[in-house]
Design a protein around this motif. Structure first.
Motif, mmCIF file in Angstrom:
data_model
loop_
_atom_site.group_PDB
_atom_site.id
_atom_site.type_symbol
_atom_site.label_atom_id
_atom_site.label_comp_id
_atom_site.label_asym_id
_atom_site.label_seq_id
_atom_site.Cartn_x
_atom_site.Cartn_y
_atom_site.Cartn_z
ATOM 1 N N ARG A 158 71.947 -13.213 85.345
ATOM 2 C CA ARG A 158 71.001 -14.382 85.376
ATOM 3 C C ARG A 158 70.394 -14.592 84.039
ATOM 4 N NH1 ARG A 158 68.259 -14.984 91.250
ATOM 5 N NH2 ARG A 158 68.717 -17.072 90.490
ATOM 6 N N PHE A 159 70.736 -13.980 83.045
ATOM 7 C CA PHE A 159 69.935 -14.203 81.693
ATOM 8 C C PHE A 159 70.815 -15.260 80.946
ATOM 9 C CE2 PHE A 159 69.025 -13.869 77.414
ATOM 10 C CZ PHE A 159 67.716 -13.463 77.412
ATOM 11 N N ARG A 160 70.011 -16.542 80.537
ATOM 12 C CA ARG A 160 70.649 -17.351 79.493
ATOM 13 C C ARG A 160 69.977 -17.526 78.391
ATOM 14 N NH1 ARG A 160 73.728 -16.764 83.367
ATOM 15 N NH2 ARG A 160 75.059 -18.487 84.335
ATOM 16 N N TYR A 161 70.345 -17.831 77.208
ATOM 17 C CA TYR A 161 69.690 -18.444 76.193
ATOM 18 C C TYR A 161 70.126 -19.653 75.758
ATOM 19 C CZ TYR A 161 72.858 -16.191 72.961
ATOM 20 O OH TYR A 161 73.939 -15.937 72.139
ATOM 21 N N ALA A 162 69.668 -20.588 75.104
ATOM 22 C CA ALA A 162 70.130 -21.997 74.767
ATOM 23 C C ALA A 162 69.600 -22.348 73.642
ATOM 24 C CB ALA A 162 69.814 -22.900 75.820
ATOM 25 N N PRO A 163 70.061 -22.054 72.361
ATOM 26 C CA PRO A 163 69.554 -22.546 71.174
ATOM 27 C C PRO A 163 69.671 -24.172 70.941
ATOM 28 C CG PRO A 163 71.435 -21.298 70.732
ATOM 29 C CD PRO A 163 71.248 -21.414 72.175
ATOM 30 N N GLY A 164 68.815 -24.901 71.460
ATOM 31 C CA GLY A 164 68.845 -26.254 71.362
ATOM 32 C C GLY A 164 68.779 -26.939 70.006
ATOM 33 N N PRO A 165 68.709 -28.194 69.867
ATOM 34 C CA PRO A 165 68.412 -28.978 68.496
ATOM 35 C C PRO A 165 66.952 -28.846 68.342
ATOM 36 C CG PRO A 165 68.908 -30.448 70.210
ATOM 37 C CD PRO A 165 69.490 -29.414 70.972
ATOM 38 N N THR A 166 65.953 -28.971 69.337
ATOM 39 C CA THR A 166 64.609 -28.782 68.898
ATOM 40 C C THR A 166 63.692 -27.968 69.597
ATOM 41 O OG1 THR A 166 64.203 -30.059 71.050
ATOM 42 C CG2 THR A 166 64.701 -31.484 69.153
ATOM 43 N N ALA A 167 64.534 -27.154 70.390
ATOM 44 C CA ALA A 167 63.716 -25.719 71.194
ATOM 45 C C ALA A 167 64.982 -24.840 71.535
ATOM 46 C CB ALA A 167 62.897 -26.270 72.320
ATOM 47 N N VAL A 168 64.329 -23.469 71.677
ATOM 48 C CA VAL A 168 64.949 -22.599 72.254
ATOM 49 C C VAL A 168 64.648 -22.248 73.642
ATOM 50 C CG1 VAL A 168 63.655 -20.715 71.169
ATOM 51 C CG2 VAL A 168 66.113 -20.366 72.101
ATOM 52 N N VAL A 169 65.788 -22.078 74.635
ATOM 53 C CA VAL A 169 65.154 -21.958 75.993
ATOM 54 C C VAL A 169 65.814 -20.763 76.525
ATOM 55 C CG1 VAL A 169 65.248 -23.080 78.228
ATOM 56 C CG2 VAL A 169 65.201 -24.588 76.185
ATOM 57 N N VAL A 170 64.910 -19.940 77.049
ATOM 58 C CA VAL A 170 65.472 -18.506 77.742
ATOM 59 C C VAL A 170 65.128 -18.607 79.096
ATOM 60 C CG1 VAL A 170 65.175 -16.037 77.552
ATOM 61 C CG2 VAL A 170 65.198 -17.255 75.438
#
Lengths: 491, 163
Positions: free
Chosen positions: A75-87
């Motif tokens: 259930r863990f995801r991390y998303a290094p986006g262009p403007t923000a990082v989402v965990v």
């Protein structure tokens, strides 16, 4: 419900390496919270079934640990986006944390032994400095291969690279002295609570030591006759001298030859007799200062000055601008760093009424109980104690009111409160990261409110207690900026 | 009564929040009822207490299930303006919190187990100060996600020069 429900389409949510499940199973990372339940169950069933029970328990615990580790990983995801990082994370309840990239202050990559064995690392993202309470877990991406972690780190810090100013390499900049401790100021020490505590603690330790000593080592002092006024006065006098000398010595040990200088963009403080301490802080990070005066210090116009610095651990000690000195010196050194916003405005009469009621109420309650007790049991002294306490409440309440004040200037603002320890904070407008307006039911009836400036330095919040309700928003706007007008009208 | 020190933010939580708070009230009342039943069975209580305790539980249940959820719905307000996030909460004692978007450090969306049943989520906006946290409870999950995304985007656009 997919974990990516909040993400813009171009960002790919990633998982950590599955191998982290092994590490978490072995260390019971997620299963730890179930241990009390298991213990309770075991205690209920009893552990009397012999070795098989132990085997079963171990098997169950490991299975639970494995299960929760798999669940947490899946259930863990991390998303290094262009403007923000989402965990995204959470076993049963879900949590999505978004950090804009330019708010990332630092990234730490660590490799505990077990992680190293599995070829993994743990990445800690430092973002909301000061805001994350201990119960709220900080932003951690646990279980990445080293290369992936480095990529993530570079991505997170890419924004920062451009703004980090080049180090001052213009040779050795000249020093400018901001403050220097005058040995005579040590005489203030007996009037400062924290320094008085030093000899008291020492005497306490001595008594404990005396208790521990074998009887024959103990000096035979006989049994002094405490009814003899001369002996009693002598003992009290000796104690007073001990306290005074002890506090001065204590203060000298800590503050000896205190010196505060500016070198380039840094403030450097040096002090201490036996242990010479050297602390350095960046002037750019200073958001304000406080000048603190205890009750005793106010008699002799002494004060202490502290800088409020963002992102400084142990700021109370490390931010000291002047540990102890005349009030004028404390204000002088504060004024060199933070502009004076001008004279303080007093708070409305309702504030005085409220301070008085607060201070008198406990005594009044005791007095009322005293009236009842006098009538029923003839215990007159309770009434007397209550009346004395209530009478003492009057100067305390008035003193508390006299401490209240707030002021706004072109670039700074100030609030003051406190009686036993009076603290005036002077803050830069840019220091404010938010406003809180609080109004209790009685404040509402009396037309006052408490306005708290949230600040990412020092105590985290500085309040203007009991200002007129109508002044709350104008004060907030004058002390921070036009954005605070959203409090009173559509923004 | 004097006028309020600050205005009331424009928006309410999701309508479903009333249901969620009522469910929380039911759970709390069930726990209390179980405790009272346990007490009545295990202990030889005097008659007046044996009657009073269930009455108290009943009153508590009526308040927390029938009354408090609606009150809370009226009391919690929030708004996102051009420059700031703004909330108000509290009934007798009230607190207004305002955080400018330029000072946002982190945006959290959480969905508890019960919230998931009602399709709700809570948003928390964190700043560099522990006293500068704005919490918006019980929004529709879609709205919460949109708000969080929007705030994070705008926070990235406004350069934060101070903290």
């Amino acid at each position: 419900m997919t974990p990516e429900w909040h993400l813009p389409p171009e960002v790919v949510a990633r998982r950590t390496s599955w191998r982290i499940v092994l590490a978490h199973t072995i260390t019971f990372r997620q299963a730890r919270q179930w241990v009390p339940a298991l213990l309770a169950f075991g205690a209920f069933r009893g552990f009397t079934d012999g070795p098989w029970a132990v085997v079963v328990i171990v098997a169950v615990v490991t299975a639970v640990s494995l299960g929760s580790a798999v669940l947490a990983w899946s259930r863990f995801r991390y998303a290094p986006g262009p403007t923000a990082v989402v965990v995204t994370r959470g076993l049963l309840s879900r949590s999505v944390r978004t950090v804009p990239l330019d708010r990332v202050r630092g990234v730490e990559v660590e490799a505990p032994p077990l992680h190293r064995l599995l070829g993994l690392v743990r990445v800690r993202i430092d973002a909301a400095a000061g805001a994350v309470q201990s119960d709220e877990e900080e932003l951690v991406v646990d279980g990445l291969p080293r290369a992936e972690a480095d990529r993530l780190r570079t991505h997170l810090l890419a924004r920062r690279g451009a703004e980090v100013p080049a180090p001052d390499s213009a040779g050795d900049p000249a020093e400018e002295e901001f403050a220097r401790f005058d040995d005579r100021w040590l005489l203030y020490a007996p009037l400062v609570g924290s320094y008085l505590a030093v000899p008291l603690a020492a005497v306490g330790a001595l008594f404990r030591l005396a208790d521990e000593l074998p009887r024959r080592w103990r000096p035979d002092l006989g049994r002094p006759d405490l009814t003899d006024t001369a002996v009693l006065a002598g003992a009290l006098g000796a104690m007073a001298v001990l306290l005074v000398v002890g506090s001065i010595v204590g203060s000298a040990l800590v503050n000896w030859r205190f010196r505060l200088v500016r070198r380039g963009g840094s403030l450097i403080a040096v002090r201490g007799l036996l242990n010479r301490r050297h602390t350095e802080l960046e002037i750019d990070r200073i958001r304000g200062g406080t000048v603190t005066e205890g009750l005793g210090m106010r008699w002799v116009r002494a004060a202490r000055a502290t800088a409020l610095v963002t992102g400084l651990g142990d700021a109370a000690r490390r931010g000291q601008l002047l540990p102890l000195g005349p009030r004028t010196e404390a204000w002088a050194v504060t004024g060199r760093l933070v502009e004076d916003p001008g004279p303080l405005r007093p708070h409305p009469p309702a504030a005085r009424r409220r301070r008085l009621v607060r201070a008198i109420l406990p005594g009044a309650v005791v007095a009322v109980a005293g009236v009842v007790l006098t009538a029923t049991l003839g215990l007159w002294w309770v009434l007397l104690v209550g009346l004395v306490l209530a009478a003492l409440g009057v100067p305390v309440g008035l003193g508390r009111y006299a401490s209240l004040g707030h002021a706004t200037g072109p670039r700074t603002f100030s609030v003051r409160s406190g009686w036993l320890v009076r603290e005036q904070a002077v803050l830069q407008r840019r220091a404010v990261v938010g406003w809180q307006v609080q109004q209790s039911f009685s404040q509402r009836r009396q037309g006052v409110a408490t306005v708290v400036a949230a600040v990412g330095a020092g105590a985290g919040g500085y309040q203007a207690l009991d200002i007129a309700a109508g002044d709350a928003v104008p004060f907030a706007v004058a002390a921070s900026g036009r954005w605070a007008e959203a409090l009173s009208g559509p923004g | 009564m004097h006028p309020d020190p600050a205005r009331t933010p424009a928006w309410s939580p999701a309508r479903n929040a009333i249901g969620l708070w009522a469910v929380e009230g039911v759970l709390g009342a069930l726990v209390l009822a179980a405790v009272v039943v346990g007490l009545e069975v295990m202990l030889p209580l005097p008659t007046w207490l044996a009657v009073l305790l269930p009455v108290l539980v009943l009153v508590e249940a009526v308040v927390t299930i029938g009354f408090r959820p609606r009150l809370r719905y009226r009391v919690h307000r929030w708004e996102v303006t051009a420059e700031a996030v703004f909330t108000r909460t509290g009934w007798l004692s009230r607190t207004w919190t305002l955080v400018p978007i330029s000072r946002i450090q982190t945006v959290d969306v959480t969905r508890g187990v019960v919230q998931q049943l009602f399709g709700l989520a809570s948003v928390a906006v964190l700043t560099a100060s522990s006293q500068g946290t704005v919490r918006i409870p019980h929004l529709d999950a879609d709205i919460a996600a949109r708000v969080a995304d929007d705030l994070a985007r705008r926070a990235e656009l406004v350069r934060d020069e101070a903290t």
